[in-house]
Design a protein around this motif. Structure first.
Motif, PDB file in Angstrom:
ATOM      1  N   SER A   1       1.025  -1.293  -0.065  1.00  0.00           N
ATOM      2  CA  SER A   1       0.119   0.007   0.000  1.00  0.00           C
ATOM      3  C   SER A   1       0.884   1.296   0.254  1.00  0.00           C
ATOM      4  CB  SER A   1      -1.025   0.214   1.186  1.00  0.00           C
ATOM      5  OG  SER A   1      -0.275  -0.004   2.410  1.00  0.00           O
TER       6      SER A   1
ATOM      7  N   THR B   1       2.052   1.711  -3.496  1.00  0.00           N
ATOM      8  CA  THR B   1       0.827   2.248  -4.255  1.00  0.00           C
ATOM      9  C   THR B   1       0.687   3.569  -4.172  1.00  0.00           C
ATOM     10  OG1 THR B   1      -0.162   0.053  -4.348  1.00  0.00           O
ATOM     11  CG2 THR B   1      -1.453   1.777  -4.729  1.00  0.00           C
TER      12      THR B   1
ATOM     13  N   ARG C   1       0.980   6.441  -7.157  1.00  0.00           N
ATOM     14  CA  ARG C   1      -0.324   7.178  -7.617  1.00  0.00           C
ATOM     15  C   ARG C   1      -0.212   8.730  -7.533  1.00  0.00           C
ATOM     16  NH1 ARG C   1      -5.060   3.394  -5.237  1.00  0.00           N
ATOM     17  NH2 ARG C   1      -4.826   1.876  -6.730  1.00  0.00           N
TER      18      ARG C   1
ATOM     19  N   ASP D   1       8.261   2.186 -10.606  1.00  0.00           N
ATOM     20  CA  ASP D   1       6.620   2.357 -10.587  1.00  0.00           C
ATOM     21  C   ASP D   1       6.343   3.813 -11.104  1.00  0.00           C
ATOM     22  OD1 ASP D   1       6.360   0.004  -9.452  1.00  0.00           O
ATOM     23  OD2 ASP D   1       5.818   0.793  -7.492  1.00  0.00           O
TER      24      ASP D   1
END
Length: 236
Positions: A136, A139, A143, A171
């Protein structure tokens, strides 16, 4: 809009305006209020280290800051195309201020922004991994449309730090914009990463297609102190 309607009722001569004109004024009030509320939320989440905006940027002091590049970055197109900005230079020349000013502009343009010092970021990722929350955490970073990492490569990375940082940068590669702020010149980053394979992979994703701002000159803090002392002496 209720507040706007109340304010309208107190304006002399407001009855001279038609229904559509008064409604347009109320819509404008509502839009401005919603924008300002969203901006406050984005800035709170960004945790920018300094309160800075591009309008306050000192472009007169000679320190290698190009006006054309600043104007280009102010447009925000580099964020939309997921590019990077590399800010390097000695202590006190305004690297963090410039990075936070760009972050503030990005928040004004509607982009989620996050500021982190690299040591704190790596510590947080290590804690998240131990707690089983690393997915998490990665992530959330992936984002974020603009990630500002300060104190980049100030110390040599450990094996775990290289692995976590590689995941963060990979990422974001070609998917989100990143600002890296460092006292260490780009040429010294390879050694600080500490492993040739990781260094090649990280630098390949970071350096290419990046805007570079290489600041130079004396400390802005020292200039401010000297200026203040001079003003005090003159006044005395």
């Amino acid at each position: 809009m209720a507040d706007g309607l109340l304010a309208q009722s107190r304006q002399p001569g407001i009855e001279a305006l038609g229904f559509e004109e008064r409604l347009a004024l109320l819509v404008d009030v509502q839009h401005t209020a919603a924008y300002n509320a969203a901006l406050r939320q984005r800035l709170k989440a960004a945790t920018l280290r300094q309160t800075a905006c591009l309008e306050d940027l000192d472009l007169r002091t000679p320190r290698g800051l190009d006006r054309t590049l600043v104007a280009t970055l102010a447009s925000g197109q580099w964020i939309r195309t997921s590019q990077s900005v590399l800010l390097t230079g000695p202590t006190g020349v305004g690297k963090t201020f410039i990075a936070c000013a760009l972050g503030h502009q990005a928040a004004r343009d509607g982009f989620p922004v996050l500021y982190r010092r690299l040591p704190r970021l790596l510590d947080d990722l290590a804690i998240a991994r131990v707690a089983g929350r690393h997915r998490s955490a990665f992530t959330k970073l992936a984002r974020t449309r603009l990630l500002i990492i300060d104190e980049w490569m100030m110390t040599r990375l450990t094996a775990d730090q290289r692995r976590d940082l590689m995941e963060v940068i990979d990422d974001r590669h070609d998917r989100a914009a990143t600002i890296l702020v460092s006292q260490i010149p780009v040429s010294g980053w390879f050694d600080q990463i500490g492993d040739a394979t990781y260094a090649d992979a990280l630098l390949d994703r970071i350096v290419h297609n990046a805007h570079r701002i290489e600041l130079r000159g004396e400390s802005m803090r020292r200039r401010t102190t000297v200026s203040s002392e001079t003003d005090t002496a003159t006044a005395t």
